[in-house]
Motif scaffolding. Structure first.
Motif, PDB file in Angstrom:
ATOM      1  N   ALA A  70      60.467  78.100  95.987  1.00 54.81           N
ATOM      2  CA  ALA A  70      59.602  77.253  95.158  1.00 54.81           C
ATOM      3  C   ALA A  70      58.507  78.074  94.481  1.00 54.81           C
ATOM      4  CB  ALA A  70      58.979  76.148  96.007  1.00 54.81           C
ATOM      5  N   ALA A  71      58.113  79.187  95.119  1.00 58.30           N
ATOM      6  CA  ALA A  71      57.064  80.035  94.545  1.00 58.30           C
ATOM      7  C   ALA A  71      57.569  80.827  93.345  1.00 58.30           C
ATOM      8  CB  ALA A  71      56.524  81.004  95.605  1.00 58.30           C
ATOM      9  N   ARG A  72      58.886  80.928  93.198  1.00 61.65           N
ATOM     10  CA  ARG A  72      59.462  81.704  92.096  1.00 61.65           C
ATOM     11  C   ARG A  72      60.544  80.912  91.384  1.00 61.65           C
ATOM     12  NH1 ARG A  72      55.671  84.185  92.655  1.00 61.65           N
ATOM     13  NH2 ARG A  72      55.275  86.420  92.712  1.00 61.65           N
ATOM     14  N   PRO A  73      60.147  79.825  90.696  1.00 68.17           N
ATOM     15  CA  PRO A  73      61.150  79.069  89.930  1.00 68.17           C
ATOM     16  C   PRO A  73      61.665  79.938  88.771  1.00 68.17           C
ATOM     17  CG  PRO A  73      58.947  78.322  89.369  1.00 68.17           C
ATOM     18  CD  PRO A  73      58.796  79.309  90.489  1.00 68.17           C
ATOM     19  N   PRO A  74      62.892  79.684  88.279  1.00 68.96           N
ATOM     20  CA  PRO A  74      63.414  80.463  87.161  1.00 68.96           C
ATOM     21  C   PRO A  74      62.478  80.384  85.946  1.00 68.96           C
ATOM     22  CG  PRO A  74      65.119  79.063  88.118  1.00 68.96           C
ATOM     23  CD  PRO A  74      63.835  78.660  88.763  1.00 68.96           C
ATOM     24  N   VAL A  75      62.446  81.435  85.160  1.00 69.31           N
ATOM     25  CA  VAL A  75      61.598  81.482  83.962  1.00 69.31           C
ATOM     26  C   VAL A  75      62.449  81.874  82.763  1.00 69.31           C
ATOM     27  CG1 VAL A  75      59.547  82.123  85.301  1.00 69.31           C
ATOM     28  CG2 VAL A  75      60.980  83.927  84.294  1.00 69.31           C
ATOM     29  N   GLN A  76      61.858  81.804  81.567  1.00 65.30           N
ATOM     30  CA  GLN A  76      62.578  82.167  80.345  1.00 65.30           C
ATOM     31  C   GLN A  76      61.828  83.256  79.597  1.00 65.30           C
ATOM     32  OE1 GLN A  76      62.742  78.543  78.090  1.00 65.30           O
ATOM     33  NE2 GLN A  76      63.594  77.381  79.807  1.00 65.30           N
ATOM     34  N   HIS A  77      62.606  84.187  79.036  1.00 68.80           N
ATOM     35  CA  HIS A  77      62.016  85.231  78.183  1.00 68.80           C
ATOM     36  C   HIS A  77      62.946  85.467  77.001  1.00 68.80           C
ATOM     37  CE1 HIS A  77      59.018  86.255  81.166  1.00 68.80           C
ATOM     38  NE2 HIS A  77      59.944  86.498  82.082  1.00 68.80           N
ATOM     39  N   PRO A  78      62.390  85.947  75.881  1.00 70.45           N
ATOM     40  CA  PRO A  78      63.255  86.310  74.747  1.00 70.45           C
ATOM     41  C   PRO A  78      64.240  87.401  75.150  1.00 70.45           C
ATOM     42  CG  PRO A  78      60.925  86.392  74.128  1.00 70.45           C
ATOM     43  CD  PRO A  78      60.973  86.169  75.607  1.00 70.45           C
ATOM     44  N   LEU A  79      65.471  87.270  74.680  1.00 69.00           N
ATOM     45  CA  LEU A  79      66.503  88.290  74.944  1.00 69.00           C
ATOM     46  C   LEU A  79      66.200  89.570  74.177  1.00 69.00           C
ATOM     47  CD1 LEU A  79      70.153  86.908  74.703  1.00 69.00           C
ATOM     48  CD2 LEU A  79      69.219  88.387  76.466  1.00 69.00           C
ATOM     49  N   VAL A  80      65.620  89.395  73.013  1.00 69.83           N
ATOM     50  CA  VAL A  80      65.168  90.541  72.228  1.00 69.83           C
ATOM     51  C   VAL A  80      63.651  90.548  72.331  1.00 69.83           C
ATOM     52  CG1 VAL A  80      65.126  91.624  69.955  1.00 69.83           C
ATOM     53  CG2 VAL A  80      67.121  90.269  70.664  1.00 69.83           C
ATOM     54  N   MET A  81      63.148  91.484  73.109  1.00 70.02           N
ATOM     55  CA  MET A  81      61.710  91.482  73.381  1.00 70.02           C
ATOM     56  C   MET A  81      60.992  92.477  72.467  1.00 70.02           C
ATOM     57  SD  MET A  81      59.600  92.502  76.793  1.00 70.02           S
ATOM     58  CE  MET A  81      59.712  91.056  77.841  1.00 70.02           C
ATOM     59  N   ARG A  82      59.899  91.989  71.891  1.00 74.38           N
ATOM     60  CA  ARG A  82      58.957  92.906  71.228  1.00 74.38           C
ATOM     61  C   ARG A  82      58.085  93.455  72.341  1.00 74.38           C
ATOM     62  NH1 ARG A  82      58.401  94.763  66.463  1.00 74.38           N
ATOM     63  NH2 ARG A  82      60.408  94.221  65.607  1.00 74.38           N
ATOM     64  N   HIS A  83      58.136  94.748  72.533  1.00 75.17           N
ATOM     65  CA  HIS A  83      57.399  95.333  73.662  1.00 75.17           C
ATOM     66  C   HIS A  83      55.909  94.985  73.553  1.00 75.17           C
ATOM     67  CE1 HIS A  83      55.716  98.232  76.418  1.00 75.17           C
ATOM     68  NE2 HIS A  83      56.938  98.484  76.855  1.00 75.17           N
ATOM     69  N   PRO A  84      55.342  94.386  74.625  1.00 76.95           N
ATOM     70  CA  PRO A  84      53.963  93.896  74.527  1.00 76.95           C
ATOM     71  C   PRO A  84      52.908  94.987  74.304  1.00 76.95           C
ATOM     72  CG  PRO A  84      54.940  93.353  76.690  1.00 76.95           C
ATOM     73  CD  PRO A  84      55.995  94.044  75.899  1.00 76.95           C
ATOM     74  N   TYR A  85      53.235  96.236  74.536  1.00 78.62           N
ATOM     75  CA  TYR A  85      52.245  97.311  74.356  1.00 78.62           C
ATOM     76  C   TYR A  85      52.585  98.227  73.182  1.00 78.62           C
ATOM     77  CZ  TYR A  85      50.374  95.708  78.746  1.00 78.62           C
ATOM     78  OH  TYR A  85      49.816  94.909  79.706  1.00 78.62           O
ATOM     79  N   THR A  86      53.881  98.439  72.910  1.00 74.62           N
ATOM     80  CA  THR A  86      54.259  99.413  71.870  1.00 74.62           C
ATOM     81  C   THR A  86      54.843  98.751  70.626  1.00 74.62           C
ATOM     82  OG1 THR A  86      56.530  99.619  72.685  1.00 74.62           O
ATOM     83  CG2 THR A  86      54.874 101.084  73.671  1.00 74.62           C
ATOM     84  N   GLY A  87      55.247  97.479  70.751  1.00 75.57           N
ATOM     85  CA  GLY A  87      55.898  96.812  69.629  1.00 75.57           C
ATOM     86  C   GLY A  87      57.367  97.178  69.456  1.00 75.57           C
ATOM     87  N   ASP A  88      57.879  98.107  70.281  1.00 78.59           N
ATOM     88  CA  ASP A  88      59.292  98.491  70.189  1.00 78.59           C
ATOM     89  C   ASP A  88      60.197  97.285  70.460  1.00 78.59           C
ATOM     90  OD1 ASP A  88      58.663 101.156  69.762  1.00 78.59           O
ATOM     91  OD2 ASP A  88      58.809 101.683  71.889  1.00 78.59           O
ATOM     92  N   THR A  89      61.357  97.278  69.863  1.00 79.89           N
ATOM     93  CA  THR A  89      62.323  96.211  70.114  1.00 79.89           C
ATOM     94  C   THR A  89      63.198  96.608  71.297  1.00 79.89           C
ATOM     95  OG1 THR A  89      62.333  95.750  67.759  1.00 79.89           O
ATOM     96  CG2 THR A  89      64.119  94.800  69.062  1.00 79.89           C
ATOM     97  N   CYS A  90      63.241  95.740  72.309  1.00 75.92           N
ATOM     98  CA  CYS A  90      63.981  96.054  73.545  1.00 75.92           C
ATOM     99  C   CYS A  90      64.958  94.922  73.862  1.00 75.92           C
ATOM    100  CB  CYS A  90      63.018  96.173  74.730  1.00 75.92           C
ATOM    101  SG  CYS A  90      61.671  97.327  74.476  1.00 75.92           S
ATOM    102  N   LEU A  91      66.109  95.306  74.368  1.00 70.45           N
ATOM    103  CA  LEU A  91      67.032  94.320  74.933  1.00 70.45           C
ATOM    104  C   LEU A  91      66.479  93.922  76.294  1.00 70.45           C
ATOM    105  CD1 LEU A  91      69.716  92.804  74.939  1.00 70.45           C
ATOM    106  CD2 LEU A  91      70.814  94.903  75.768  1.00 70.45           C
ATOM    107  N   TYR A  92      66.238  92.620  76.500  1.00 72.14           N
ATOM    108  CA  TYR A  92      65.624  92.204  77.756  1.00 72.14           C
ATOM    109  C   TYR A  92      66.545  91.245  78.497  1.00 72.14           C
ATOM    110  CZ  TYR A  92      61.785  91.369  81.020  1.00 72.14           C
ATOM    111  OH  TYR A  92      60.991  91.321  82.151  1.00 72.14           O
ATOM    112  N   ALA A  93      67.506  91.827  79.200  1.00 70.05           N
ATOM    113  CA  ALA A  93      68.446  91.067  80.033  1.00 70.05           C
ATOM    114  C   ALA A  93      68.868  92.036  81.114  1.00 70.05           C
ATOM    115  CB  ALA A  93      69.657  90.647  79.231  1.00 70.05           C
TER     116      ALA A  93
END
Ligand code: OGA
Ligand code: MN
Length: 289
Positions: free
Chosen positions: A186-209
């Motif tokens: 219960a403390a870790r329910p599933p979450v959602q994130h973009p599959l194509v992530m803009r890196h939050p620090y560098t802006g690089d495009t990353c595959l996030y799966a």
């Protein structure tokens, strides 16, 4: 002056001429820049105590406290012990961390920014270090995707579930971890994130799966989601995208969990001690908008 030596593989570098006991802002900036550039960096020959490790880790952001909460350092709950050592017949640390491809903390609403792992003992047999850790570069993997796949995943969200990896360790890898309790689930329910992530620090495009935690691509029929994930998992772990870290005693390894995935290879026996301490840093919430 800090020296950064690239590994020669798709990612990875070694950082020397640096002592974390004497870290100033300019040195920290050099470490952070090396991490952003190379995805995973090894700081050579560090001799620091727990307080310094936690303080250094905090410079990257807020620290995660591990959900399974076994094997925390008594003084610092943010420090997790990874170890196959026992004391009085009892494990002193998590003995089978990360034995399958994954990105740390992708199952959190605020994904992992970085993980920091300090090698206090590394197993050696016949002069060879055992227990390498593999890393794959998700920026390079994204770029190498066929155009039609890039189009299919653009703008899509994927589900990440902590229980996927944990349950798989028990079911398929023979791990003796205790099953997750309902409270832990219960403390870790599933979450959602973009599959194509803009890196939050560098802006690089990353595959996030990642094979460890990603369960589903939203908005596709289940069979199509399964097929596409299967394709992405096979693609992103191709040899050309991988760096194999051969540990040296007193390495501090830092990896970026948005631009890389990783896997422990194991292969050492219970009488070949491997003992490490780890912290995990969260992405700053302000960078997730
Ligand atoms: C981790 C992990 C790999 C290793 O600590 O998150 O995956 O080689 N460790 O210990
Ligand atoms: Mn891991």
């Amino acid at each position: 002056m800090v020296t950064v030596t690239p590994s020669g593989a798709a990612l990875g570098a070694r950082v020397s001429d640096l002592d974390l006991n004497r870290l100033d802002d300019a040195m920290f900036a050099a470490v952070e820049a090396a991490l952003h550039r190379h995805g995973v960096i090894a700081l050579s020959d560090q001799h620091i105590d727990e307080d310094v490790l936690v303080a250094f880790s905090r410079r990257f952001g807020k620290l995660e406290i591990n959900v399974t909460s076994a094997f925390q350092h008594p003084k610092h709950p943010e420090l997790l012990i990874l170890s196959n050592r026992t004391r009085d017949g009892k494990a002193v640390g998590l003995a089978d961390a990360g034995q399958g491809w994954h990105a740390d903390n992708s199952y959190n609403r605020l994904p992992g920014r970085a993980s920091i792992l300090y090698a206090l003992e590394v197993p050696v047999r016949d002069g060879q270090v055992l227990g390498d850790t593999l890393f794959a570069d998700m920026r390079v993997a994204y770029k190498a995707l066929p155009d039609d796949v890039k189009q299919r995943i653009e703008g899509r969200l994927a589900v990440h579930d902590f229980a996927k990896f944990y349950d798989d360790m028990i079911k398929n890898k023979g791990s003796k971890r205790p099953p997750l309790t309902d409270t832990q689930r219960a403390a870790r329910p599933p979450v959602q994130h973009p599959l194509v992530m803009r890196h939050p620090y560098t802006g690089d495009t990353c595959l996030y799966a990642d094979p460890g935690y990603t369960t589903r691509i939203l908005g596709l029929p289940e069979a199509e989601s399964d097929q596409l994930l299967e394709f992405l998992f096979a693609h992103e772990t191709r040899d050309a995208f991988i760096y194999r870290h051969k540990w040296r005693l007193h390495d501090i390894l830092i990896w970026d969990n948005c631009s890389t995935i990783h896997m422990a290879t194991g292969g050492y026996r219970p009488d070949e001690p491997r003992h490490m301490m780890r912290t995990q840093v969260q992405v700053d919430a302000a960078r997730m908008q």
